[in-house]
Design an enzyme around this catalytic site. Structure first.
Site, PDB file in Angstrom:
ATOM      1  N   TYR A  61       0.289  10.450 -28.162  1.00 11.64           N
ATOM      2  CA  TYR A  61       0.523  11.458 -27.119  1.00 11.64           C
ATOM      3  C   TYR A  61      -0.304  11.124 -25.904  1.00 11.64           C
ATOM      4  CZ  TYR A  61       3.603  14.997 -28.943  1.00 11.64           C
ATOM      5  OH  TYR A  61       4.709  15.660 -29.362  1.00 11.64           O
ATOM      6  N   ASP A 212      19.996   9.231  -5.398  1.00 15.38           N
ATOM      7  CA  ASP A 212      19.994   8.851  -6.811  1.00 15.38           C
ATOM      8  C   ASP A 212      20.573   7.442  -6.856  1.00 15.38           C
ATOM      9  OD1 ASP A 212      20.665   8.306  -9.416  1.00 15.38           O
ATOM     10  OD2 ASP A 212      21.556  10.275  -9.827  1.00 15.38           O
ATOM     11  N   THR A 238      17.654   5.496 -12.743  1.00 15.66           N
ATOM     12  CA  THR A 238      17.430   5.107 -14.134  1.00 15.66           C
ATOM     13  C   THR A 238      16.837   3.699 -14.092  1.00 15.66           C
ATOM     14  OG1 THR A 238      19.671   4.255 -14.251  1.00 15.66           O
ATOM     15  CG2 THR A 238      19.308   6.463 -15.133  1.00 15.66           C
ATOM     16  N   LYS A 241      20.079   0.237 -15.911  1.00 17.07           N
ATOM     17  CA  LYS A 241      21.413  -0.241 -15.496  1.00 17.07           C
ATOM     18  C   LYS A 241      21.229  -1.603 -14.822  1.00 17.07           C
ATOM     19  CE  LYS A 241      23.362   4.392 -15.224  1.00 17.07           C
ATOM     20  NZ  LYS A 241      22.492   5.526 -14.873  1.00 17.07           N
ATOM     21  N   ARG A 247      15.759   2.104 -21.402  1.00 18.70           N
ATOM     22  CA  ARG A 247      16.485   3.326 -21.048  1.00 18.70           C
ATOM     23  C   ARG A 247      15.491   4.389 -20.579  1.00 18.70           C
ATOM     24  NH1 ARG A 247      21.481   4.817 -21.670  1.00 18.70           N
ATOM     25  NH2 ARG A 247      21.885   2.659 -22.266  1.00 18.70           N
TER      26      ARG A 247
HETATM   27  N1  DSN Z   1      26.353   7.885 -17.550  1.00 16.70           N
HETATM   28  C1  DSN Z   1      25.955   7.017 -16.465  1.00 16.70           C
HETATM   29  C2  DSN Z   1      27.034   6.114 -16.035  1.00 16.70           C
HETATM   30  O1  DSN Z   1      27.703   5.577 -16.889  1.00 16.70           O
HETATM   31  O2  DSN Z   1      27.224   5.901 -14.860  1.00 16.70           O
HETATM   32  C3  DSN Z   1      25.393   7.754 -15.323  1.00 16.70           C
HETATM   33  O3  DSN Z   1      24.169   8.259 -15.677  1.00 16.70           O
END
Ligand code: DSN
Length: 428
Positions: A61, A212, A238, A241, A247
């Site tokens: 933690y 975003d 995120t 990607k 993730r």
């Molecule tokens: N679910 C994602 C996507 O596939 O674009 C977005 O967060």
């Protein structure tokens, strides 16, 4: 067996201790190794990032932030989080980052908690035309507790920016509704985002500007898409990607007062203990993204996306907005076959070892579970080493399956060809 000895040893350990779990893992490893991943939001991380996640940082933690934790024993957690922060700042050229959000949706929710009050109005793109559920979907917190107004694309086919953002309409909507915040950055938008134009719109109506960049973060980090800085007040992303990390989520800003509000919103507002094994892997991934190879990789992603879009267009598929500037494209299937749906295409392609997702095209008359389109992206196949010429082959695989309407024999033949391609282009 893969060619990753650590993955093999994990599987070996599980085979001895938990054969049931080992079987599931072995099947997923095989699935990833033998299929072509064209989902625009997915990628294959390096073994370093993969195994940085499976470390003893998961045992601890570390609620709070470096130097101000609520638990003892956090010396190396502080170092790991500082390393991730420092590398993220260098990567995106911003002053403050929070590396703790568990996901992009959590990062976005933290921005709402930090900067808006329930009932406040915010502006985002018409969700069905490329937005994300955390940008105001009625069943998401952002749409339930806040008041979204949506700006459109150009829907007039004769317009030179057909299916691209209608910035003038966005401005008019923002002047009319005076949103507290404007969101830009999307999940299925193939064109460059004009952050400077959004800054002008935000200044016209006194709104906070939030980007975003979950989809394009890797391109931004490598200089292959314009940066949201210095135009945006707050930027979320995120990390898994195009950025090719573990993730998770990330929030960035240049403004100290926003940074303080964001830190309070992430913890203790939205989350408890950070996933420190993931924070550690974020540090490793950001280190990789600072390398010259990462820039070359992102350049190839963009080239491959264009090559795939061109190859599909040649075969009669309409690419929405007429093409792509980034890593993804939206394919309107109806021009190839009026009856073809995204749901059928996704299903048939999966049987042939090509992984995609159905996606609405702008103003799609079909419901979200059916759709008239496919969203395709080049990040994962580029990680495998495919180049522009290979995109012709991929387009050919796709067209053979769809032209046959998912015929069993054709799917089996393409499945064999996909496996052979995957043998030539191995996972990292
Ligand atoms: N679910 C994602 C996507 O596939 O674009 C977005 O967060």
């Amino acid at each position: 067996m893969s060619h990753d000895p650590i993955a093999d040893s994990v599987l070996g350990l599980l085979r001895a201790r938990d054969p049931q779990a080992a079987d599931i893992l072995a099947h997923e490893q095989d699935r990833q190794a033998t299929t072509l991943e064209l989902i625009a939001s997915e990628n294959h991380v390096s073994p370093a990032v993969m195994h940085a996640m499976g470390t003893c940082f998961t045992n601890k933690y570390a609620e709070g932030y470096p130097g101000a934790r609520y638990y003892g024993g956090c010396v190396f957690h502080d170092q790991a989080e500082e390393l991730a922060r420092e590398r993220a700042r260098a990567l995106f050229g911003c002053k403050y980052v929070n590396v703790q959000p568990h996901s992009g949706a959590q990062a976005n929710a933290s921005v709402f908690l930090a900067l808006l009050k329930p009932g406040d109005t915010f502006a985002s793109l018409v969700l069905a035309d490329g937005g994300h559920l955390s940008h105001g979907l009625k069943v998401n917190m952002s749409g339930k507790w806040f008041n979204p107004v949506h700006y459109p694309l150009h829907y007039d086919q004769s317009h030179p920016q057909f299916e691209q953002i209608d910035y003038d309409a966005a401005e008019a909507i923002c002047i009319e509704h005076k949103p507290k915040m404007i969101m830009c950055g999307y999940s299925a938008y193939p064109r460059v985002i004009d952050f400077a134009r959004f800054r002008e719109i935000a200044d016209t109506c006194g709104a906070i500007l939030m980007a975003d960049i979950a989809h394009i973060a890797g391109l931004v980090a490598a200089g292959e898409h314009p940066s949201p800085f210095p135009h945006c007040d707050v930027v979320t992303t995120t990390t898994h990607k195009t950025l090719r990390g573990p993730r998770g989520g990330l929030i960035m800003t240049d403004r100290e007062e926003i940074a303080k509000a964001i830190d309070r919103a992430v913890f203790p507002g939205m989350q408890g203990g950070p996933l420190m094994h993931v924070v550690f892997a974020k540090a490793v991934a950001f280190g990789e993204a600072l390398s010259p190879e990462f820039k070359t990789y992102q350049q190839q992603v963009v080239k491959n996306a264009r090559a795939l879009a061109d190859a599909l267009a040649k075969r009669g598929y309409r690419i929405t907005s007429g093409g792509t500037d980034n890593h993804l494209m939206l394919v309107d299937l109806r021009t190839r076959d009026a009856d073809l749906t995204g749901a059928d295409a996704e299903h048939w392609l999966e049987r042939a070892g090509i992984i995609t997702n159905k996606n609405g095209v702008p103003q799609d008359p079909r419901p979200p579970k059916v759709t008239s389109g496919l969203r395709l992206g080049a990040p994962a196949v580029t990680t495998r080493g495919l180049k522009e010429a290979d995109m012709e082959t991929v387009a050919d695989f796709i067209d053979r399956v769809l032209a046959s309407k998912g015929d069993d024999g054709v799917c089996a033949q393409v499945r064999a060809d996909v496996k052979a391609t995957c043998e030539r282009f191995r996972l990292p």
